[in-house]
Design a protein around this motif. Structure first.
Motif, PDB file in Angstrom:
ATOM      1  N   UNK A  28      40.581  33.904  34.950  1.00  0.00           N
ATOM      2  CA  UNK A  28      41.880  33.679  34.308  1.00  0.00           C
ATOM      3  C   UNK A  28      41.789  33.935  32.809  1.00  0.00           C
ATOM      4  N   UNK A  29      40.710  33.499  32.182  1.00  0.00           N
ATOM      5  CA  UNK A  29      40.535  33.744  30.750  1.00  0.00           C
ATOM      6  C   UNK A  29      40.456  35.245  30.466  1.00  0.00           C
ATOM      7  N   UNK A  54      45.792  32.726  44.019  1.00  0.00           N
ATOM      8  CA  UNK A  54      46.181  33.963  43.339  1.00  0.00           C
ATOM      9  C   UNK A  54      45.616  33.997  41.920  1.00  0.00           C
ATOM     10  N   UNK A  55      45.173  35.172  41.458  1.00  0.00           N
ATOM     11  CA  UNK A  55      44.658  35.286  40.096  1.00  0.00           C
ATOM     12  C   UNK A  55      45.743  34.959  39.065  1.00  0.00           C
ATOM     13  N   UNK A  56      45.313  34.383  37.940  1.00  0.00           N
ATOM     14  CA  UNK A  56      46.227  34.073  36.854  1.00  0.00           C
ATOM     15  C   UNK A  56      46.541  32.598  36.783  1.00  0.00           C
ATOM     16  N   UNK A 158      52.397  46.697  38.132  1.00  0.00           N
ATOM     17  CA  UNK A 158      51.006  46.278  37.981  1.00  0.00           C
ATOM     18  C   UNK A 158      50.643  45.226  39.025  1.00  0.00           C
ATOM     19  N   UNK A 159      49.732  45.586  39.925  1.00  0.00           N
ATOM     20  CA  UNK A 159      49.196  44.628  40.898  1.00  0.00           C
ATOM     21  C   UNK A 159      48.102  43.822  40.216  1.00  0.00           C
ATOM     22  N   UNK A 160      48.214  42.498  40.246  1.00  0.00           N
ATOM     23  CA  UNK A 160      47.219  41.622  39.632  1.00  0.00           C
ATOM     24  C   UNK A 160      46.252  41.166  40.728  1.00  0.00           C
ATOM     25  N   UNK A 161      44.990  41.599  40.588  1.00  0.00           N
ATOM     26  CA  UNK A 161      43.983  41.334  41.614  1.00  0.00           C
ATOM     27  C   UNK A 161      42.642  41.014  40.968  1.00  0.00           C
ATOM     28  N   UNK A 162      41.739  40.486  41.768  1.00  0.00           N
ATOM     29  CA  UNK A 162      40.360  40.287  41.329  1.00  0.00           C
ATOM     30  C   UNK A 162      39.659  41.651  41.353  1.00  0.00           C
ATOM     31  N   UNK A 163      38.537  41.756  40.657  1.00  0.00           N
ATOM     32  CA  UNK A 163      37.842  43.044  40.551  1.00  0.00           C
ATOM     33  C   UNK A 163      37.525  43.670  41.909  1.00  0.00           C
ATOM     34  N   UNK A 164      37.033  42.861  42.855  1.00  0.00           N
ATOM     35  CA  UNK A 164      36.652  43.426  44.155  1.00  0.00           C
ATOM     36  C   UNK A 164      37.848  43.642  45.084  1.00  0.00           C
TER      37      UNK A 164
END
Length: 193
Positions: A28-29, A54-56, A158-164
């Motif tokens: 999140x940071x 969910x991220x964020x 923009x899709x907000x996702x984790x790196x993987x």
């Protein structure tokens, strides 16, 4: 045989649920730094309040608003037959969200019509995964697929996702609206397509 959307969803949700609180806070940071770098004050964005894994975070949305960004948040409703409607929008005022259907948090009325998405330069979209061609895997209800065709032609989707969760290929269908970018904690804003 390629996995189905349901199988991919289940796998991603299982991984998200297994993450430690420390990992979530670190990601999140990192997302916060990328958000601030990618959105100028005076811009209108559509965002969302993350739910569950969910991220964020709501703090990130509040920080955007504090920087002079107009943040519009979705209002999800169904028609009388239970069919998802295009998202309405409410202007985010920090500290004034209310509980909503589906375990969501949303702005108080009055709400703006679905076409208001066309005023946003950036639309941040919740996703379980996105592929390098822009195919997004959501939760399957279809709210965003009914709404995103109304976005401005030059808007960043923009899709907000984790790196993987930025992957090479996802199952997709003709009605799926393609994302222009992904936002991940480690990679920042990544062009797609």
């Amino acid at each position: 045989m390629a996995p189905t959307k349901s199988q991919v969803r289940a796998g991603i949700l299982a991984v998200r649920r297994s993450l430690s609180q420390q990992t979530r806070e670190h990601e999140t940071a990192l997302l916060g730094g990328h958000l601030e770098a990618s959105v100028e004050p005076g811009t209108t964005v559509c965002a969302y309040v993350p739910v569950g894994s969910e991220p964020g975070s709501l703090v990130l949305i509040d920080r955007l608003a504090a920087r002079g960004v107009t943040v519009l948040l979705p209002v999800a409703r169904e028609d009388g037959l239970g069919t998802p409607l295009p998202l309405q929008w409410g202007r985010h005022v920090p500290g004034e969200l209310v509980d909503a259907p589906f375990g969501l948090r949303e702005p108080r009325p009055p709400w703006l019509p679905a076409d208001t998405v066309a005023t946003a330069a950036v639309v941040f979209v919740p996703a379980l995964a996105v592929d390098r061609q822009g195919a997004r895997l959501g939760r399957g209800a279809g709210y965003y697929d009914r709404t995103l065709p109304r976005a401005a032609g030059g808007a960043l989707l923009v899709a907000v996702v984790r790196d993987d969760e930025l992957v090479d290929r996802l199952p997709s269908e003709a009605h799926d609206v393609r994302m222009t970018h992904a936002l991940t904690p480690g990679r920042g804003l990544v062009p797609l397509g």
